[in-house]
Enzyme design. Structure first.
Site, mmCIF file in Angstrom:
data_model
loop_
_atom_site.group_PDB
_atom_site.id
_atom_site.type_symbol
_atom_site.label_atom_id
_atom_site.label_comp_id
_atom_site.label_asym_id
_atom_site.label_seq_id
_atom_site.Cartn_x
_atom_site.Cartn_y
_atom_site.Cartn_z
ATOM 1 N N HIS A 82 0.820 -1.211 0.000
ATOM 2 C CA HIS A 82 0.000 0.000 0.000
ATOM 3 C C HIS A 82 0.855 1.262 0.000
ATOM 4 O O HIS A 82 0.411 2.320 -0.420
ATOM 5 C CB HIS A 82 -0.903 0.050 1.236
ATOM 6 C CG HIS A 82 -1.883 -1.073 1.310
ATOM 7 N ND1 HIS A 82 -2.813 -1.309 0.334
ATOM 8 C CD2 HIS A 82 -2.077 -2.033 2.246
ATOM 9 C CE1 HIS A 82 -3.545 -2.366 0.663
ATOM 10 N NE2 HIS A 82 -3.117 -2.823 1.816
ATOM 11 N N HIS A 85 5.458 6.968 6.313
ATOM 12 C CA HIS A 85 5.159 6.410 5.000
ATOM 13 C C HIS A 85 4.736 7.549 4.072
ATOM 14 O O HIS A 85 4.619 8.695 4.500
ATOM 15 C CB HIS A 85 4.050 5.342 5.118
ATOM 16 C CG HIS A 85 2.771 5.906 5.612
ATOM 17 N ND1 HIS A 85 2.421 5.913 6.940
ATOM 18 C CD2 HIS A 85 1.739 6.548 4.967
ATOM 19 C CE1 HIS A 85 1.248 6.509 7.079
ATOM 20 N NE2 HIS A 85 0.815 6.909 5.902
ATOM 21 N N HIS A 138 2.429 8.923 0.396
ATOM 22 C CA HIS A 138 1.339 8.807 -0.575
ATOM 23 C C HIS A 138 1.780 9.590 -1.803
ATOM 24 O O HIS A 138 2.336 10.679 -1.677
ATOM 25 C CB HIS A 138 0.043 9.388 0.000
ATOM 26 C CG HIS A 138 -0.384 8.721 1.277
ATOM 27 N ND1 HIS A 138 -1.243 7.659 1.321
ATOM 28 C CD2 HIS A 138 -0.022 8.949 2.567
ATOM 29 C CE1 HIS A 138 -1.422 7.264 2.573
ATOM 30 N NE2 HIS A 138 -0.686 8.036 3.359
ATOM 31 N N GLU A 152 -2.533 13.463 -0.221
ATOM 32 C CA GLU A 152 -3.867 13.126 0.288
ATOM 33 C C GLU A 152 -4.614 14.401 0.656
ATOM 34 O O GLU A 152 -5.723 14.643 0.188
ATOM 35 C CB GLU A 152 -3.748 12.188 1.496
ATOM 36 C CG GLU A 152 -3.163 10.845 1.127
ATOM 37 C CD GLU A 152 -3.751 9.714 1.933
ATOM 38 O OE1 GLU A 152 -3.499 9.666 3.144
ATOM 39 O OE2 GLU A 152 -4.454 8.868 1.340
ATOM 40 N N HIS A 181 3.722 11.073 5.853
ATOM 41 C CA HIS A 181 3.003 10.958 7.124
ATOM 42 C C HIS A 181 3.902 10.310 8.159
ATOM 43 O O HIS A 181 4.397 9.198 7.934
ATOM 44 C CB HIS A 181 1.745 10.088 6.950
ATOM 45 C CG HIS A 181 0.670 10.761 6.151
ATOM 46 N ND1 HIS A 181 -0.326 10.061 5.514
ATOM 47 C CD2 HIS A 181 0.447 12.082 5.912
ATOM 48 C CE1 HIS A 181 -1.130 10.928 4.910
ATOM 49 N NE2 HIS A 181 -0.685 12.157 5.129
ATOM 50 N N THR A 204 -6.311 7.336 6.932
ATOM 51 C CA THR A 204 -6.754 7.521 5.546
ATOM 52 C C THR A 204 -6.866 6.201 4.793
ATOM 53 O O THR A 204 -7.081 6.201 3.579
ATOM 54 C CB THR A 204 -5.806 8.470 4.788
ATOM 55 O OG1 THR A 204 -4.525 7.833 4.662
ATOM 56 C CG2 THR A 204 -5.648 9.804 5.509
HETATM 57 C C1 SG4 Z 1 -0.475 3.176 5.450
HETATM 58 O O1 SG4 Z 1 -1.185 2.144 4.779
HETATM 59 C C2 SG4 Z 1 0.428 2.537 6.512
HETATM 60 O O2 SG4 Z 1 1.162 1.472 5.947
HETATM 61 C C3 SG4 Z 1 -0.388 2.034 7.689
HETATM 62 O O3 SG4 Z 1 0.515 1.616 8.718
HETATM 63 C C4 SG4 Z 1 -1.237 3.161 8.241
HETATM 64 O O4 SG4 Z 1 -2.039 2.672 9.317
HETATM 65 C C5 SG4 Z 1 -2.147 3.669 7.140
HETATM 66 O O5 SG4 Z 1 -1.367 4.134 6.052
HETATM 67 C C6 SG4 Z 1 -2.991 4.847 7.609
HETATM 68 O O6 SG4 Z 1 -2.153 5.870 8.119
HETATM 69 O O7 SG4 Z 1 -1.342 8.126 8.341
HETATM 70 N N1 SG4 Z 1 -2.343 7.496 6.128
HETATM 71 S S1 SG4 Z 1 -2.416 7.360 7.708
HETATM 72 O O8 SG4 Z 1 -3.741 7.726 8.164
HETATM 73 O O9 SG4 Z 1 -0.705 3.599 10.897
HETATM 74 C C7 SG4 Z 1 -1.649 2.908 10.593
HETATM 75 C C8 SG4 Z 1 0.399 0.367 9.208
HETATM 76 O O10 SG4 Z 1 -0.439 -0.411 8.809
HETATM 77 C C9 SG4 Z 1 -2.498 2.295 11.630
HETATM 78 C C10 SG4 Z 1 1.387 0.017 10.245
HETATM 79 ZN ZN ZN Z 2 -0.688 8.098 5.305
#
Ligand code: SG4
Ligand code: ZN
Length: 255
Positions: free
Chosen positions: A64, A90, A92, A102, A115, A196
């Site tokens: 992702h 991570h 986007h 985003e 983020h 998100t």
């Molecule tokens: C990404 O998919 C990360 O890999 C997720 O991290 C993360 O979920 C998700 O985005 C949502 O994060 O800052 N965009 S966001 O709202 O951090 C979480 C993991 O799955 C729970 C560890």
């Molecule tokens: Zn994110």
């Protein structure tokens, strides 16, 4: 394994993950004419972000996003009882043609967004905190295109070819993570929102910095063109559409 979800069918999230149809979802468009200047917003104070002398960090293509694991020695200090410790950062992004941040500013997307995910230190870990009302604090930074390579981003981007296949990971040396964020952290927006991605828990105190970060056109292309998701498809356009505010207020630390 959790339900499969993808960015091409975001409407389907609503049927499988109940929180995704909530009234405090993220990301949002930030309408700069409708934000509320709040002089009492405490400044963002980061501690332990310099990982230069720390052990190697794990960088993963999770299908992702591109994600870097972070030690809990990294923290945001927000008042007396609210310490948020880092878990991961991570990105986007979009494609050469489609900018993939985003959040949007006055309906304009930036090419990409970083983020940095933190969780409230009163919880044991990110998983436990993610479903708690005061569980998460995410720092968001817009990534734009500049004339020069960004040496700090290169520490991550130079390892991309090692993890082009989904669910692969690699190790990169520690570095100063503060340098992935804008030079000034003083100008930011604050609102209450959600993850998100599914399960879209509405547990995130969002901080979106006004000042953007710059990487070179070549570096952005590396982010857009290198990683693969399932079935060897290009991992790109991993951004969720802006969600309705439903009466929420967006605060600004500046005017
Ligand atoms: C990404 O998919 C990360 O890999 C997720 O991290 C993360 O979920 C998700 O985005 C949502 O994060 O800052 N965009 S966001 O709202 O951090 C979480 C993991 O799955 C729970 C560890
Ligand atoms: Zn994110």
């Amino acid at each position: 394994h959790q339900h499969h979800w993808g960015y091409h069918d975001q409407d389907a999230w609503l049927f499988v993950f109940e929180h995704c149809s909530g009234k405090a979802q993220s990301p949002i468009n930030i309408d700069t004419h409708k934000v509320f200047y709040e002089p009492k917003l405490p400044p963002i104070k980061l501690e332990g972000y310099d990982l230069t002398d720390s052990p190697a960090l794990t960088l993963i293509n999770n299908g992702h996003t591109l994600q870097l694991s972070l030690p809990s020695s990294m923290r945001i200090m927000r008042g007396f009882d609210h310490v948020y410790v880092a878990a991961q950062l991570h990105f986007h992004w979009g494609t050469k043609e489609v900018p993939g941040s985003e959040h949007t500013i006055d309906h304009v997307h930036f090419p990409a967004e970083i983020h940095v995910v933190h969780y409230n230190s009163k919880y044991a870990d990110l998983i436990e905190a993610a479903s708690k009302a005061d569980g998460l604090a995410v720092l968001g930074g817009f990534i734009g295109i500049g004339l020069h390579d960004n040496d700090n981003y290169e520490k991550i981007l130079s390892a991309l070819t090692d993890i082009s296949i989904e669910e692969s990971d690699t190790e990169i040396p520690g570095f100063n993570v503060r340098h992935l964020l804008p030079d000034s952290l003083d100008r930011f927006y604050r609102y209450n929102g959600s993850l998100t991605t599914p399960p879209c828990f509405q547990t995130v105190s969002w901080t979106v910095f006004n000042d953007s970060i710059r990487v070179s056109r070549r570096q952005l292309a590396a982010l857009e063109d290198t990683l693969k998701t399932e079935h060897n498809m290009l991992l790109s356009k991993n951004f969720r559409a802006p969600q309705l505010l439903h009466g929420r207020k967006v605060l600004a630390s500046f005017h």
